[in-house]
Design a protein around this motif. Sequence first.
Motif, PDB file in Angstrom:
ATOM      1  N   CYS A  35       0.773  -0.998   0.124  1.00  0.00           N
ATOM      2  CA  CYS A  35      -0.118  -0.243   0.064  1.00  0.00           C
ATOM      3  C   CYS A  35       1.074   1.311   0.241  1.00  0.00           C
ATOM      4  O   CYS A  35       0.569   2.196  -0.737  1.00  0.00           O
ATOM      5  CB  CYS A  35      -0.961   0.025   1.291  1.00  0.00           C
ATOM      6  N   ILE A  36       1.918   1.322   0.771  1.00  0.00           N
ATOM      7  CA  ILE A  36       2.893   2.228   0.777  1.00  0.00           C
ATOM      8  C   ILE A  36       3.456   2.486  -0.582  1.00  0.00           C
ATOM      9  O   ILE A  36       3.618   3.799  -0.843  1.00  0.00           O
ATOM     10  CB  ILE A  36       3.919   2.231   1.972  1.00  0.00           C
ATOM     11  N   LEU A  37       3.831   1.529  -1.087  1.00  0.00           N
ATOM     12  CA  LEU A  37       4.466   1.492  -2.527  1.00  0.00           C
ATOM     13  C   LEU A  37       3.448   2.044  -3.498  1.00  0.00           C
ATOM     14  O   LEU A  37       3.917   3.235  -4.420  1.00  0.00           O
ATOM     15  CB  LEU A  37       5.081   0.273  -2.910  1.00  0.00           C
ATOM     16  N   GLY A  38       2.159   1.713  -3.330  1.00  0.00           N
ATOM     17  CA  GLY A  38       1.172   2.441  -4.188  1.00  0.00           C
ATOM     18  C   GLY A  38       1.015   3.775  -4.040  1.00  0.00           C
ATOM     19  O   GLY A  38       0.746   4.369  -4.976  1.00  0.00           O
ATOM     20  N   ALA A  71      -6.132   8.264   0.278  1.00  0.00           N
ATOM     21  CA  ALA A  71      -6.828   7.955   1.721  1.00  0.00           C
ATOM     22  C   ALA A  71      -6.875   6.589   1.648  1.00  0.00           C
ATOM     23  O   ALA A  71      -6.821   6.053   2.667  1.00  0.00           O
ATOM     24  CB  ALA A  71      -7.811   8.694   1.681  1.00  0.00           C
ATOM     25  N   TYR A  72      -7.566   5.813   0.766  1.00  0.00           N
ATOM     26  CA  TYR A  72      -7.768   4.495   0.813  1.00  0.00           C
ATOM     27  C   TYR A  72      -6.355   3.832   1.217  1.00  0.00           C
ATOM     28  O   TYR A  72      -6.341   2.746   2.287  1.00  0.00           O
ATOM     29  CB  TYR A  72      -8.164   3.637  -0.306  1.00  0.00           C
ATOM     30  N   LEU A  73      -5.351   4.033   0.634  1.00  0.00           N
ATOM     31  CA  LEU A  73      -3.951   3.504   0.739  1.00  0.00           C
ATOM     32  C   LEU A  73      -3.460   3.725   2.218  1.00  0.00           C
ATOM     33  O   LEU A  73      -2.792   2.857   2.668  1.00  0.00           O
ATOM     34  CB  LEU A  73      -3.116   3.761  -0.394  1.00  0.00           C
ATOM     35  N   MET A  74      -3.463   5.095   2.537  1.00  0.00           N
ATOM     36  CA  MET A  74      -3.055   5.268   3.676  1.00  0.00           C
ATOM     37  C   MET A  74      -3.761   4.427   4.675  1.00  0.00           C
ATOM     38  O   MET A  74      -3.001   4.184   5.856  1.00  0.00           O
ATOM     39  CB  MET A  74      -3.054   6.726   3.884  1.00  0.00           C
ATOM     40  N   GLY A  75      -4.975   4.603   5.035  1.00  0.00           N
ATOM     41  CA  GLY A  75      -5.731   3.930   5.928  1.00  0.00           C
ATOM     42  C   GLY A  75      -5.327   2.326   5.943  1.00  0.00           C
ATOM     43  O   GLY A  75      -5.329   1.764   7.210  1.00  0.00           O
ATOM     44  N   SER A  76      -5.390   1.878   4.632  1.00  0.00           N
ATOM     45  CA  SER A  76      -4.979   0.475   4.669  1.00  0.00           C
ATOM     46  C   SER A  76      -3.758  -0.066   5.035  1.00  0.00           C
ATOM     47  O   SER A  76      -3.371  -0.824   5.900  1.00  0.00           O
ATOM     48  CB  SER A  76      -4.993  -0.205   3.268  1.00  0.00           C
ATOM     49  N   SER A  77      -2.728   0.800   4.723  1.00  0.00           N
ATOM     50  CA  SER A  77      -1.446   0.633   5.343  1.00  0.00           C
ATOM     51  C   SER A  77      -1.362   0.648   6.619  1.00  0.00           C
ATOM     52  O   SER A  77      -0.614  -0.292   7.429  1.00  0.00           O
ATOM     53  CB  SER A  77      -0.351   1.461   4.699  1.00  0.00           C
ATOM     54  N   PHE A  78      -1.876   1.506   7.381  1.00  0.00           N
ATOM     55  CA  PHE A  78      -1.857   1.653   8.933  1.00  0.00           C
ATOM     56  C   PHE A  78      -2.486   0.520   9.575  1.00  0.00           C
ATOM     57  O   PHE A  78      -1.768   0.037  10.327  1.00  0.00           O
ATOM     58  CB  PHE A  78      -2.740   3.050   9.295  1.00  0.00           C
TER      59      PHE A  78
END
Length: 192
Positions: A35-38, A71-78
């Motif tokens: 997710c962070i890479l994306g 926002a989706y990727l940041m929340g998912s990575s967290f």
Amino acid sequence: MTLPSTPQEETGGIAVLQRTADLLSVTGGWAAAGCILGLTGLVLAEIIVAFLARFIPAMPSGIGIGWEYSAYLMGSSFLLGAGMTLRAGLQLRVEILLRAGRGRFAAALELFSALLGTALCGFLAVTLVRLALRTYGYGEVSQDSFTPLWIPQSVLALGATILALQMAVRLIAALTGRPLDRPDLGAATAIE
């Protein structure tokens, strides 16, 4: 995917539960890294498009779904990485309380925090699973990209479920006197 072995592999139901939670947490950690890479790729693409828009009049000045997917990727990575962070002992903590009285109260505070954390993380996981199921049932989509909202919500629910499982295993470990942290699972070292 295999986990690094501990110096002495334990047997029994609790050890199997810990290894299962660890495997799920490491898998979630790898997904969080993805997710962070994306997210990084999306931000770089947004910068490149904005730069090119200065020279190419027909080019849009940004990626329409950039903020939404960020926002989706940041929340998912967290949430996907939270279980591994907890197990590795790299979560933020108030160490001064654990060291109070030269560690006399450390076990009781660990038990209390594990109990409270299990309750809160369990509530979060159940709530996010219900939200994803409700959104799926209603067929709700985002306004910008028409992405079915149950997809990012399911990823959040998965991350919260992994964290809740790891917290419950931590509670069991605290009750049975097993080691709570497994530093070899960490992707970094704790900053003191």
